[in-house]
Design a protein around this motif. Structure first.
Motif, PDB file in Angstrom:
ATOM      1  N   GLY A  15       0.832  -1.207   0.000  1.00 56.71           N
ATOM      2  CA  GLY A  15       0.000   0.000   0.000  1.00 56.71           C
ATOM      3  C   GLY A  15       0.863   1.252   0.000  1.00 56.71           C
ATOM      4  O   GLY A  15       2.072   1.186   0.225  1.00 56.71           O
ATOM      5  N   GLY A  16       0.238   2.373  -0.277  1.00 60.62           N
ATOM      6  CA  GLY A  16       0.943   3.654  -0.181  1.00 60.62           C
ATOM      7  C   GLY A  16       1.977   3.915  -1.262  1.00 60.62           C
ATOM      8  O   GLY A  16       2.851   4.753  -1.089  1.00 60.62           O
ATOM      9  N   VAL A  17       1.873   3.196  -2.381  1.00 59.98           N
ATOM     10  CA  VAL A  17       2.878   3.394  -3.434  1.00 59.98           C
ATOM     11  C   VAL A  17       2.472   4.505  -4.414  1.00 59.98           C
ATOM     12  O   VAL A  17       3.285   4.952  -5.218  1.00 59.98           O
ATOM     13  CB  VAL A  17       3.177   2.090  -4.217  1.00 59.98           C
ATOM     14  N   GLY A  18       1.202   4.920  -4.365  1.00 63.43           N
ATOM     15  CA  GLY A  18       0.771   6.033  -5.213  1.00 63.43           C
ATOM     16  C   GLY A  18      -0.346   5.719  -6.200  1.00 63.43           C
ATOM     17  O   GLY A  18      -0.658   6.547  -7.059  1.00 63.43           O
ATOM     18  N   LYS A  19      -0.980   4.569  -6.059  1.00 61.72           N
ATOM     19  CA  LYS A  19      -2.023   4.173  -7.030  1.00 61.72           C
ATOM     20  C   LYS A  19      -3.133   5.214  -7.173  1.00 61.72           C
ATOM     21  O   LYS A  19      -3.509   5.575  -8.280  1.00 61.72           O
ATOM     22  CB  LYS A  19      -2.707   2.864  -6.598  1.00 61.72           C
ATOM     23  N   THR A  20      -3.649   5.685  -6.040  1.00 58.29           N
ATOM     24  CA  THR A  20      -4.800   6.583  -6.111  1.00 58.29           C
ATOM     25  C   THR A  20      -4.409   7.914  -6.763  1.00 58.29           C
ATOM     26  O   THR A  20      -5.138   8.433  -7.617  1.00 58.29           O
ATOM     27  CB  THR A  20      -5.407   6.785  -4.708  1.00 58.29           C
ATOM     28  N   ASN A  21      -3.251   8.428  -6.395  1.00 57.94           N
ATOM     29  CA  ASN A  21      -2.788   9.667  -7.034  1.00 57.94           C
ATOM     30  C   ASN A  21      -2.526   9.478  -8.522  1.00 57.94           C
ATOM     31  O   ASN A  21      -2.773  10.376  -9.331  1.00 57.94           O
ATOM     32  CB  ASN A  21      -1.519  10.169  -6.333  1.00 57.94           C
ATOM     33  N   ILE A  22      -2.023   8.328  -8.876  1.00 50.71           N
ATOM     34  CA  ILE A  22      -1.757   8.046 -10.290  1.00 50.71           C
ATOM     35  C   ILE A  22      -3.078   7.984 -11.065  1.00 50.71           C
ATOM     36  O   ILE A  22      -3.229   8.598 -12.127  1.00 50.71           O
ATOM     37  CB  ILE A  22      -0.948   6.735 -10.433  1.00 50.71           C
ATOM     38  N   VAL A 176       6.862   2.676 -12.337  1.00 45.01           N
ATOM     39  CA  VAL A 176       7.740   2.845 -11.179  1.00 45.01           C
ATOM     40  C   VAL A 176       7.531   4.251 -10.622  1.00 45.01           C
ATOM     41  O   VAL A 176       7.798   5.237 -11.299  1.00 45.01           O
ATOM     42  CB  VAL A 176       9.220   2.620 -11.538  1.00 45.01           C
ATOM     43  N   ASN A 177       7.035   4.325  -9.409  1.00 43.79           N
ATOM     44  CA  ASN A 177       6.743   5.623  -8.789  1.00 43.79           C
ATOM     45  C   ASN A 177       7.790   5.954  -7.724  1.00 43.79           C
ATOM     46  O   ASN A 177       8.514   5.082  -7.263  1.00 43.79           O
ATOM     47  CB  ASN A 177       5.351   5.585  -8.166  1.00 43.79           C
ATOM     48  N   GLN A 178       7.813   7.226  -7.361  1.00 42.49           N
ATOM     49  CA  GLN A 178       8.700   7.725  -6.300  1.00 42.49           C
ATOM     50  C   GLN A 178      10.162   7.406  -6.589  1.00 42.49           C
ATOM     51  O   GLN A 178      10.876   6.891  -5.733  1.00 42.49           O
ATOM     52  CB  GLN A 178       8.275   7.163  -4.945  1.00 42.49           C
ATOM     53  N   ASN A 212       9.868  11.365  -7.678  1.00 45.25           N
ATOM     54  CA  ASN A 212       9.524  11.832  -6.352  1.00 45.25           C
ATOM     55  C   ASN A 212       9.293  13.321  -6.440  1.00 45.25           C
ATOM     56  O   ASN A 212      10.138  14.034  -6.986  1.00 45.25           O
ATOM     57  CB  ASN A 212      10.717  11.579  -5.432  1.00 45.25           C
ATOM     58  N   ASP A 213       8.197  13.814  -5.922  1.00 44.85           N
ATOM     59  CA  ASP A 213       7.867  15.210  -6.129  1.00 44.85           C
ATOM     60  C   ASP A 213       7.180  15.749  -4.877  1.00 44.85           C
ATOM     61  O   ASP A 213       6.085  15.297  -4.529  1.00 44.85           O
ATOM     62  CB  ASP A 213       6.924  15.288  -7.349  1.00 44.85           C
ATOM     63  N   LYS A 214       7.846  16.674  -4.203  1.00 47.22           N
ATOM     64  CA  LYS A 214       7.239  17.154  -2.960  1.00 47.22           C
ATOM     65  C   LYS A 214       5.936  17.908  -3.223  1.00 47.22           C
ATOM     66  O   LYS A 214       5.080  18.028  -2.362  1.00 47.22           O
ATOM     67  CB  LYS A 214       8.219  17.980  -2.122  1.00 47.22           C
TER      68      LYS A 214
HETATM   69  N1  LIG Z   1       5.680  10.670  -6.973  1.00 48.57           N
HETATM   70  C1  LIG Z   1       5.506  10.921  -5.663  1.00 48.57           C
HETATM   71  N2  LIG Z   1       6.259  11.879  -5.052  1.00 48.57           N
HETATM   72  C2  LIG Z   1       6.113  12.147  -3.735  1.00 48.57           C
HETATM   73  N3  LIG Z   1       5.240  11.517  -2.928  1.00 48.57           N
HETATM   74  C3  LIG Z   1       4.463  10.554  -3.456  1.00 48.57           C
HETATM   75  C4  LIG Z   1       4.551  10.209  -4.847  1.00 48.57           C
HETATM   76  N4  LIG Z   1       3.643   9.231  -5.086  1.00 48.57           N
HETATM   77  C5  LIG Z   1       3.036   8.979  -3.904  1.00 48.57           C
HETATM   78  N5  LIG Z   1       3.519   9.776  -2.910  1.00 48.57           N
HETATM   79  C6  LIG Z   1       3.131   9.773  -1.493  1.00 48.57           C
HETATM   80  O1  LIG Z   1       2.538   8.528  -1.174  1.00 48.57           O
HETATM   81  C7  LIG Z   1       1.290   8.730  -0.541  1.00 48.57           C
HETATM   82  C8  LIG Z   1       0.350   7.604  -0.864  1.00 48.57           C
HETATM   83  O2  LIG Z   1      -0.152   7.736  -2.166  1.00 48.57           O
HETATM   84  P1  LIG Z   1      -1.517   7.023  -2.629  1.00 48.57           P
HETATM   85  O3  LIG Z   1      -1.803   7.458  -4.014  1.00 48.57           O
HETATM   86  O4  LIG Z   1      -2.591   7.268  -1.624  1.00 48.57           O
HETATM   87  O5  LIG Z   1      -1.065   5.496  -2.574  1.00 48.57           O
HETATM   88  P2  LIG Z   1      -1.930   4.152  -2.718  1.00 48.57           P
HETATM   89  O6  LIG Z   1      -3.205   4.510  -3.387  1.00 48.57           O
HETATM   90  O7  LIG Z   1      -1.079   3.233  -3.535  1.00 48.57           O
HETATM   91  O8  LIG Z   1      -2.132   3.639  -1.329  1.00 48.57           O
HETATM   92  C9  LIG Z   1       0.820  10.094  -1.007  1.00 48.57           C
HETATM   93  O9  LIG Z   1      -0.049  10.678  -0.073  1.00 48.57           O
HETATM   94  C10 LIG Z   1       2.108  10.856  -1.159  1.00 48.57           C
HETATM   95  O10 LIG Z   1       2.463  11.429   0.079  1.00 48.57           O
END
Ligand SMILES: Nc1ncnc2c1ncn2[C@@H]1O[C@H](COP(=O)(O)OP(=O)(O)O)[C@@H](O)[C@H]1O
Ligand SMILES: [Mg+2]
Length: 270
Positions: A15-22, A176-178, A212-214
């Motif tokens: 979990g927490g790899v960025g799926k939802t944001n992607i 590949v994220n982050q 990786n992007d703050k």
């Molecule tokens: N490319 C990125 N750069 C910086 N932080 C990221 C990046 N992708 C994800 N994150 C961090 O990871 C957190 C979890 O992302 P999220 O999309 O919720 O993951 P998932 O859906 O896989 O659980 C985000 O809240 C963010 O802080």
């Protein structure tokens, strides 16, 4: 009706790899390129697409499944972004396992709606639960999201192995994220690819990387997609690159898509 909709399942071992944001940002990028997109929150245990968008939908997938509302009633149009969301309720444990009869009922109700879109993204929960497997097997394309962390690689390999063993699935795309660089992303991909090739005799395809992007963390705190909050930031450019690759993939798959439903159970599962 001839299907032209590409369904994409976003998966990850960890979990927490960025799926939802992607999911969210690819939908923004595709909207900017004039494509219609639906995002389905398939994380029926810990749904949070709505939180990242700062929206509070009334209905959700579960209320539709329980027959308390129709699919049309729970479709949420995100005006600012120009795409639609099918939200899910969080913390409803009884629906984290999707039984075949519920799946089929969902599919029969969803299918007519899905045809309106060019892309349907399914944002799945992490891991290899029964529901994750079910949704993953229904999609036309599976994107496994990884990060360079060793645990992400081993968990992703486990996920691919289960889907391959159980459903015979062989086509996986990898994001590949982050990452700090393209070189690092490629090296992570190669490790996963090597294991898949050696032990499972399959070849995952590299879809791209996201830096990786703050600004992304800031966007999350503001409950806004990064593409809207910081449209010129490094990862915003990466999102657009990946979205254009998806456009190419969809074009290449149109003939094949025309012969199937948007979401289609595999023959072995029927
Ligand atoms: N490319 C990125 N750069 C910086 N932080 C990221 C990046 N992708 C994800 N994150 C961090 O990871 C957190 C979890 O992302 P999220 O999309 O919720 O993951 P998932 O859906 O896989 O659980 C985000 O809240 C963010 O802080
Ligand atoms: Mg998520």
């Amino acid at each position: 009706m001839v299907n032209t909709t590409l369904s994409v399942a976003l998966l990850s071992g960890k979990g927490g790899v960025g799926k939802t944001n992607i999911t969210l940002n690819l939908a923004c990028a595709l909207h900017d390129a004039n494509f219609k997109t639906l995002l389905i929150d398939c994380d029926l245990g810990l749904a949070n697409l709505d939180v990242l968008l700062g929206i509070t939908p009334e209905g959700n997938l579960q209320t539709a499944l329980l027959g308390e509302a129709g699919i049309e009633d729970v479709l949420y149009h995100v005006k600012d972004e120009g795409f639609d969301v099918l939200p899910a309720a969080s913390g409803v444990p009884e629906l984290t396992e999707l039984q075949p009869e519920i799946r089929d009922m969902l599919l029969s109700r969803l299918e007519p709606v899905l045809h309106r879109y060019d892309y349907v993204f399914m944002d799945l929960g992490a891991g290899i639960s029964g529901t994750v497997q079910t949704f993953a097997a229904l999609a036309s394309v599976r994107v496994v999201v990884i990060t360079p962390e060793p645990t992400s690689l081993t968990d992703s390999y486990a996920l691919i192995k289960v889907l391959n063993n159980k459903y015979g699935l062989r086509d996986f795309k990898v994001l590949v994220n982050q990452t700090s660089s393209k070189t690092e992303a490629k090296a992570s991909f190669e490790k996963l690819h090597g294991a898949c090739q050696h032990f499972l005799h399959l070849d995952p395809v590299y879809l791209g990387h996201l830096r990786n992007d703050k600004k992304l963390t800031e966007a999350v705190c503001r409950q806004q997609p990064l593409l809207r909050y910081a449209p010129t930031s490094p990862s915003a450019l990466d999102f657009r690159t990946i979205a254009s690759r998806l456009q190419q993939i969809r074009l290449n798959m149109l003939d094949w898509l025309g012969q199937r439903s948007v979401l289609q159970p595999l023959p072995a599962e029927r």
